[in-house]
Motif scaffolding. Sequence first.
Motif, PDB file in Angstrom:
ATOM      1  N   ASP A   2       0.833  -1.204   0.000  1.00 38.37           N
ATOM      2  CA  ASP A   2       0.000   0.000   0.000  1.00 38.37           C
ATOM      3  C   ASP A   2       0.869   1.255   0.000  1.00 38.37           C
ATOM      4  OD1 ASP A   2      -2.200  -1.634   0.083  1.00 38.37           O
ATOM      5  OD2 ASP A   2      -2.618  -1.315   2.218  1.00 38.37           O
ATOM      6  N   LEU A   3       1.993   1.180   0.692  1.00 41.57           N
ATOM      7  CA  LEU A   3       2.882   2.335   0.784  1.00 41.57           C
ATOM      8  C   LEU A   3       3.455   2.717  -0.585  1.00 41.57           C
ATOM      9  CD1 LEU A   3       4.089   4.400   2.666  1.00 41.57           C
ATOM     10  CD2 LEU A   3       5.883   2.764   3.263  1.00 41.57           C
ATOM     11  N   VAL A   4       3.656   1.740  -1.451  1.00 41.21           N
ATOM     12  CA  VAL A   4       4.118   2.030  -2.814  1.00 41.21           C
ATOM     13  C   VAL A   4       3.091   2.922  -3.521  1.00 41.21           C
ATOM     14  CG1 VAL A   4       4.664   1.043  -5.072  1.00 41.21           C
ATOM     15  CG2 VAL A   4       5.438  -0.114  -3.001  1.00 41.21           C
ATOM     16  N   GLU A   5       1.805   2.582  -3.382  1.00 44.96           N
ATOM     17  CA  GLU A   5       0.744   3.363  -4.018  1.00 44.96           C
ATOM     18  C   GLU A   5       0.639   4.757  -3.400  1.00 44.96           C
ATOM     19  OE1 GLU A   5      -2.928   1.200  -4.007  1.00 44.96           O
ATOM     20  OE2 GLU A   5      -1.987  -0.635  -4.736  1.00 44.96           O
ATOM     21  N   VAL A   6       0.760   4.834  -2.069  1.00 47.87           N
ATOM     22  CA  VAL A   6       0.706   6.134  -1.392  1.00 47.87           C
ATOM     23  C   VAL A   6       1.846   7.024  -1.880  1.00 47.87           C
ATOM     24  CG1 VAL A   6       0.980   7.278   0.848  1.00 47.87           C
ATOM     25  CG2 VAL A   6      -0.513   5.281   0.650  1.00 47.87           C
ATOM     26  N   MET A   7       3.028   6.447  -1.979  1.00 48.61           N
ATOM     27  CA  MET A   7       4.194   7.217  -2.411  1.00 48.61           C
ATOM     28  C   MET A   7       4.027   7.683  -3.852  1.00 48.61           C
ATOM     29  SD  MET A   7       7.005   8.084  -0.830  1.00 48.61           S
ATOM     30  CE  MET A   7       7.153   9.688  -1.571  1.00 48.61           C
ATOM     31  N   ALA A   8       3.512   6.837  -4.711  1.00 47.34           N
ATOM     32  CA  ALA A   8       3.301   7.212  -6.117  1.00 47.34           C
ATOM     33  C   ALA A   8       2.291   8.361  -6.215  1.00 47.34           C
ATOM     34  CB  ALA A   8       2.812   6.007  -6.911  1.00 47.34           C
ATOM     35  N   ARG A   9       1.244   8.296  -5.410  1.00 48.20           N
ATOM     36  CA  ARG A   9       0.240   9.363  -5.432  1.00 48.20           C
ATOM     37  C   ARG A   9       0.818  10.675  -4.911  1.00 48.20           C
ATOM     38  NH1 ARG A   9      -5.897   8.957  -2.956  1.00 48.20           N
ATOM     39  NH2 ARG A   9      -6.523  11.071  -3.536  1.00 48.20           N
ATOM     40  N   LEU A  10       1.612  10.592  -3.858  1.00 47.10           N
ATOM     41  CA  LEU A  10       2.249  11.797  -3.318  1.00 47.10           C
ATOM     42  C   LEU A  10       3.195  12.423  -4.336  1.00 47.10           C
ATOM     43  CD1 LEU A  10       2.986  10.627   0.335  1.00 47.10           C
ATOM     44  CD2 LEU A  10       1.416  12.450  -0.358  1.00 47.10           C
ATOM     45  N   ARG A  11       3.957  11.579  -5.045  1.00 45.67           N
ATOM     46  CA  ARG A  11       4.872  12.104  -6.072  1.00 45.67           C
ATOM     47  C   ARG A  11       4.092  12.767  -7.217  1.00 45.67           C
ATOM     48  NH1 ARG A  11      10.084  13.353  -6.316  1.00 45.67           N
ATOM     49  NH2 ARG A  11      10.349  12.410  -8.363  1.00 45.67           N
ATOM     50  N   ALA A  12       2.906  12.259  -7.489  1.00 46.49           N
ATOM     51  CA  ALA A  12       2.107  12.794  -8.586  1.00 46.49           C
ATOM     52  C   ALA A  12       1.339  14.057  -8.203  1.00 46.49           C
ATOM     53  CB  ALA A  12       1.127  11.727  -9.079  1.00 46.49           C
ATOM     54  N   GLN A  13       0.953  14.177  -6.929  1.00 46.90           N
ATOM     55  CA  GLN A  13       0.018  15.241  -6.557  1.00 46.90           C
ATOM     56  C   GLN A  13       0.555  16.254  -5.550  1.00 46.90           C
ATOM     57  OE1 GLN A  13      -3.818  13.565  -5.485  1.00 46.90           O
ATOM     58  NE2 GLN A  13      -3.687  12.029  -7.092  1.00 46.90           N
ATOM     59  N   CYS A  14       1.648  15.968  -4.884  1.00 46.95           N
ATOM     60  CA  CYS A  14       2.181  16.902  -3.890  1.00 46.95           C
ATOM     61  C   CYS A  14       3.336  17.698  -4.503  1.00 46.95           C
ATOM     62  CB  CYS A  14       2.670  16.138  -2.656  1.00 46.95           C
ATOM     63  SG  CYS A  14       3.534  17.177  -1.463  1.00 46.95           S
ATOM     64  N   PRO A  15       3.180  19.026  -4.618  1.00 49.28           N
ATOM     65  CA  PRO A  15       4.219  19.839  -5.277  1.00 49.28           C
ATOM     66  C   PRO A  15       5.595  19.695  -4.626  1.00 49.28           C
ATOM     67  CG  PRO A  15       2.242  21.134  -4.893  1.00 49.28           C
ATOM     68  CD  PRO A  15       2.042  19.823  -4.190  1.00 49.28           C
ATOM     69  N   TRP A  16       5.647  19.661  -3.294  1.00 53.89           N
ATOM     70  CA  TRP A  16       6.941  19.550  -2.622  1.00 53.89           C
ATOM     71  C   TRP A  16       7.606  18.213  -2.948  1.00 53.89           C
ATOM     72  CZ3 TRP A  16       9.418  16.397   0.904  1.00 53.89           C
ATOM     73  CH2 TRP A  16      10.610  16.900   1.442  1.00 53.89           C
ATOM     74  N   LYS A  17       6.832  17.142  -2.879  1.00 60.81           N
ATOM     75  CA  LYS A  17       7.400  15.810  -3.132  1.00 60.81           C
ATOM     76  C   LYS A  17       7.792  15.631  -4.600  1.00 60.81           C
ATOM     77  CE  LYS A  17       5.380  13.736   0.925  1.00 60.81           C
ATOM     78  NZ  LYS A  17       4.951  15.062   1.466  1.00 60.81           N
ATOM     79  N   GLN A  18       7.087  16.302  -5.491  1.00 60.99           N
ATOM     80  CA  GLN A  18       7.437  16.241  -6.909  1.00 60.99           C
ATOM     81  C   GLN A  18       8.819  16.832  -7.172  1.00 60.99           C
ATOM     82  OE1 GLN A  18       4.247  18.402  -8.733  1.00 60.99           O
ATOM     83  NE2 GLN A  18       2.942  16.594  -8.963  1.00 60.99           N
ATOM     84  N   GLN A  19       9.193  17.835  -6.400  1.00 62.57           N
ATOM     85  CA  GLN A  19      10.457  18.540  -6.627  1.00 62.57           C
ATOM     86  C   GLN A  19      11.670  17.815  -6.055  1.00 62.57           C
ATOM     87  OE1 GLN A  19      10.063  22.458  -5.014  1.00 62.57           O
ATOM     88  NE2 GLN A  19       8.905  23.227  -6.761  1.00 62.57           N
ATOM     89  N   GLN A  20      11.446  16.835  -5.204  1.00 57.66           N
ATOM     90  CA  GLN A  20      12.572  16.215  -4.513  1.00 57.66           C
ATOM     91  C   GLN A  20      13.381  15.296  -5.435  1.00 57.66           C
ATOM     92  OE1 GLN A  20      13.241  17.589  -1.574  1.00 57.66           O
ATOM     93  NE2 GLN A  20      11.373  18.697  -2.131  1.00 57.66           N
ATOM     94  N   THR A  21      14.680  15.251  -5.152  1.00 55.98           N
ATOM     95  CA  THR A  21      15.622  14.384  -5.863  1.00 55.98           C
ATOM     96  C   THR A  21      16.394  13.575  -4.832  1.00 55.98           C
ATOM     97  OG1 THR A  21      17.414  15.994  -5.755  1.00 55.98           O
ATOM     98  CG2 THR A  21      15.905  16.162  -7.646  1.00 55.98           C
ATOM     99  N   HIS A  22      17.193  12.628  -5.305  1.00 58.72           N
ATOM    100  CA  HIS A  22      18.050  11.886  -4.370  1.00 58.72           C
ATOM    101  C   HIS A  22      18.904  12.862  -3.563  1.00 58.72           C
ATOM    102  CE1 HIS A  22      16.934   8.010  -5.921  1.00 58.72           C
ATOM    103  NE2 HIS A  22      17.424   8.242  -7.129  1.00 58.72           N
ATOM    104  N   ARG A  23      19.449  13.844  -4.260  1.00 58.61           N
ATOM    105  CA  ARG A  23      20.344  14.803  -3.595  1.00 58.61           C
ATOM    106  C   ARG A  23      19.606  15.669  -2.577  1.00 58.61           C
ATOM    107  NH1 ARG A  23      25.350  16.853  -4.134  1.00 58.61           N
ATOM    108  NH2 ARG A  23      25.817  15.574  -5.938  1.00 58.61           N
ATOM    109  N   SER A  24      18.436  16.163  -2.940  1.00 61.21           N
ATOM    110  CA  SER A  24      17.709  17.038  -2.013  1.00 61.21           C
ATOM    111  C   SER A  24      17.210  16.287  -0.784  1.00 61.21           C
ATOM    112  CB  SER A  24      16.530  17.719  -2.716  1.00 61.21           C
ATOM    113  OG  SER A  24      15.499  16.794  -2.991  1.00 61.21           O
ATOM    114  N   PHE A  67      10.873   6.651  -0.758  1.00 62.61           N
ATOM    115  CA  PHE A  67      10.976   7.903  -1.516  1.00 62.61           C
ATOM    116  C   PHE A  67      12.061   7.789  -2.585  1.00 62.61           C
ATOM    117  CE2 PHE A  67       9.811  12.538  -0.336  1.00 62.61           C
ATOM    118  CZ  PHE A  67       9.678  12.880  -1.674  1.00 62.61           C
ATOM    119  N   HIS A  68      13.238   7.336  -2.176  1.00 67.68           N
ATOM    120  CA  HIS A  68      14.343   7.193  -3.130  1.00 67.68           C
ATOM    121  C   HIS A  68      14.009   6.154  -4.204  1.00 67.68           C
ATOM    122  CE1 HIS A  68      17.456   9.804  -1.454  1.00 67.68           C
ATOM    123  NE2 HIS A  68      16.972   9.491  -0.267  1.00 67.68           N
TER     124      HIS A  68
END
Length: 199
Positions: free
Chosen positions: A9-31, A68-69
């Motif tokens: 379930d966490l995989v799906e939650v993370m995918a949704r957050l990456r798709a819909q949360c502006p802050w999470k969309q901007q994150q990279t391995h480095r950040s 996340f990574h």
Amino acid sequence: MSDSSALLDLVEVMARLRAQCPWKQQQTHRSLARYLLEETHETLEAIESGDAEHLREELGDLLLQVYFHAAIAAEAGEYDIEDVAADLRAKLIRRNPHVFGDAAGEQRSVHEVNEAWEHIKRAEKQREHPTDGLPGSLPALLWADKVIDRMGRDGRPVAADPASTELGERLLALAVEAHAAGVDAEQALRDAVRHRLAD
């Protein structure tokens, strides 16, 4: 146990957050690197506290960093959380032949198990220098302990002078002493400081 898996379930939650949360969309391995370090230290602090619920929460925060990574890598078409888990599973099986290999079921001492793990790891990594693969950002006492251990395994034990006028040499001598006694010097120092603070 429920039919669904919280890990899946966490995989799906993370995918949704990456798709819909502006802050999470901007994150990279480095950040995210600083957050991984922060969460690691907070997890260590929770272990120190002895509070099981606190540790459970911090382990979740640390697990979030892994997901996340892996999500970022999956979006780049490199690998996903399943690949990370598969690699880990294969490594655990490969490095524990006393459980999964031809010698499964045979009694092994903790020392023998550790030696076998290190032998297999050395063969896999093909490291030539005692510091190969050791992050320079490790705390100094932990870094020293790793180098002392590797050099000892290579038949080149570290000798340090506890009576030296050089502080670094005396600290190294204490690290050698702790390693020989099977004491975690980093933890011993933390415990001593905490004890003093409690006085």
